[in-house]
Design a protein around this motif. Sequence first.
Motif, PDB file in Angstrom:
ATOM      1  N   LEU A 232     -38.300  54.137   3.702  1.00  0.00           N
ATOM      2  CA  LEU A 232     -36.996  54.489   4.232  1.00  0.00           C
ATOM      3  C   LEU A 232     -36.990  55.952   4.657  1.00  0.00           C
ATOM      4  O   LEU A 232     -37.778  56.755   4.159  1.00  0.00           O
ATOM      5  N   THR A 234     -34.336  58.802   4.494  1.00  0.00           N
ATOM      6  CA  THR A 234     -33.004  59.174   4.031  1.00  0.00           C
ATOM      7  C   THR A 234     -32.470  60.424   4.728  1.00  0.00           C
ATOM      8  O   THR A 234     -31.306  60.759   4.576  1.00  0.00           O
ATOM      9  N   ARG A 257     -38.291  61.119   3.261  1.00  0.00           N
ATOM     10  CA  ARG A 257     -38.730  59.717   3.238  1.00  0.00           C
ATOM     11  C   ARG A 257     -38.723  59.197   1.799  1.00  0.00           C
ATOM     12  O   ARG A 257     -38.867  59.960   0.852  1.00  0.00           O
ATOM     13  N   LEU A 282     -36.431  46.047  -1.552  1.00  0.00           N
ATOM     14  CA  LEU A 282     -35.205  46.692  -1.082  1.00  0.00           C
ATOM     15  C   LEU A 282     -34.028  46.409  -2.025  1.00  0.00           C
ATOM     16  O   LEU A 282     -33.192  47.282  -2.264  1.00  0.00           O
ATOM     17  N   LEU A 292     -28.349  53.943  -0.658  1.00  0.00           N
ATOM     18  CA  LEU A 292     -29.429  53.654   0.289  1.00  0.00           C
ATOM     19  C   LEU A 292     -29.071  52.523   1.262  1.00  0.00           C
ATOM     20  O   LEU A 292     -29.832  52.248   2.186  1.00  0.00           O
ATOM     21  N   VAL A 297     -34.882  51.521   7.550  1.00  0.00           N
ATOM     22  CA  VAL A 297     -36.259  51.192   7.180  1.00  0.00           C
ATOM     23  C   VAL A 297     -37.145  51.558   8.361  1.00  0.00           C
ATOM     24  O   VAL A 297     -36.939  51.070   9.469  1.00  0.00           O
TER      25      VAL A 297
END
Length: 370
Positions: A232, A234, A257, A282, A292, A297
């Motif tokens: 991911l 962020t 990340r 996930l 999140l 992704v």
Amino acid sequence: MRHDVVVIGAGVQGCAVALRLAQAGKDVLVLERSIPGAEASSAAGGILSPGVEAVEPGPFYALCRASLARYPALVREVEAATGVAVGYREGGTLEVALEDDHAQLLAARAERLERQGLPAEVLDDAAARRLEPGLSPETRGALFFPDEASLDPRLLSRALYLAARAAGARFQTGQVLRIVHEGGRAVAVEHDAGRLDAGAVVLAAGAWSALVPGSGLPRGAVRPVRGQIALLDTRQRLLSRVVFSDKGYVVPRADGRLLCGSTMEEVGFEKAVTAGGLHRVLGMALELAPALEHVPVVETWSNFRPASPDGAPVLGPSSVAGLFYATGHTRNGILLTAITADAVAAAVLGQPPPVDLAPFSVERLAPRGA
């Protein structure tokens, strides 16, 4: 041409062992069928956590602690030799409980670790969220391992490869056909390029180790276990350190990340990222940190852990003279790289290893009566 040592496999284990042997003045040839570090080494999470991975005091925990203790020096060494920063980050590891029963189990484990003088702190839900404000409101408590760390395995793989080359190890691409035994000793490796004579052979081929003819490994000693990871982005960091739950882990990088992993799947060598696998990793990440949910992704991948039956690595001499193992690390290959390099290199050189390798001998995996 004869080499002092032929290493089969150029992942982090093979490169790190080759680095130490080349530094000892040995003529080292490393054989790799693909790109060094391209398989499980680069696919890992990069977690350096004896407290979570080894769980209880004992030889495996001691091995993990010994490797963690070597990491700061190893990182300084390879970064200075190559100019490649490996993303080493301290700050500790959190193991979080989202249910009361799990919180009680963590507290009981902390008591056992503390009786051995090992570092672990019990946090209640408020203390855990003060340390990591992005954690779920459902957090019921946590164990904090303050001296643990993480790094970027892709960068570590490249740095070890470059450092081994700089130390004098040579690398050759192609397919290993078999390890040649003569007179009860491993004396060569048959390769696409022909016969490569060797004073010693180190098998560090990860999940593929048992497929090498002449490996000497008992049936089932090393098998592939697939792990899937989602990456991911962020942008603004939501977590500062590695966080585990009882379902998986998340690993933040300095640039925002966040790795979410990882499955443990017995599917042979079927490399795939699946809907079910992504759902699990996930879902675990969202349970730990609900914020999140709207994070993109950006990458997914899978690869194969070299799993042993008991989860501990296979290290040191084999039952065949001249053949040594650096394999079977299961889910702790990155964590154990530093101690594997020193211990296996010492075994090859005929020197006392820095830790007792008897608990990690291949002999423990041999069928009874064999």
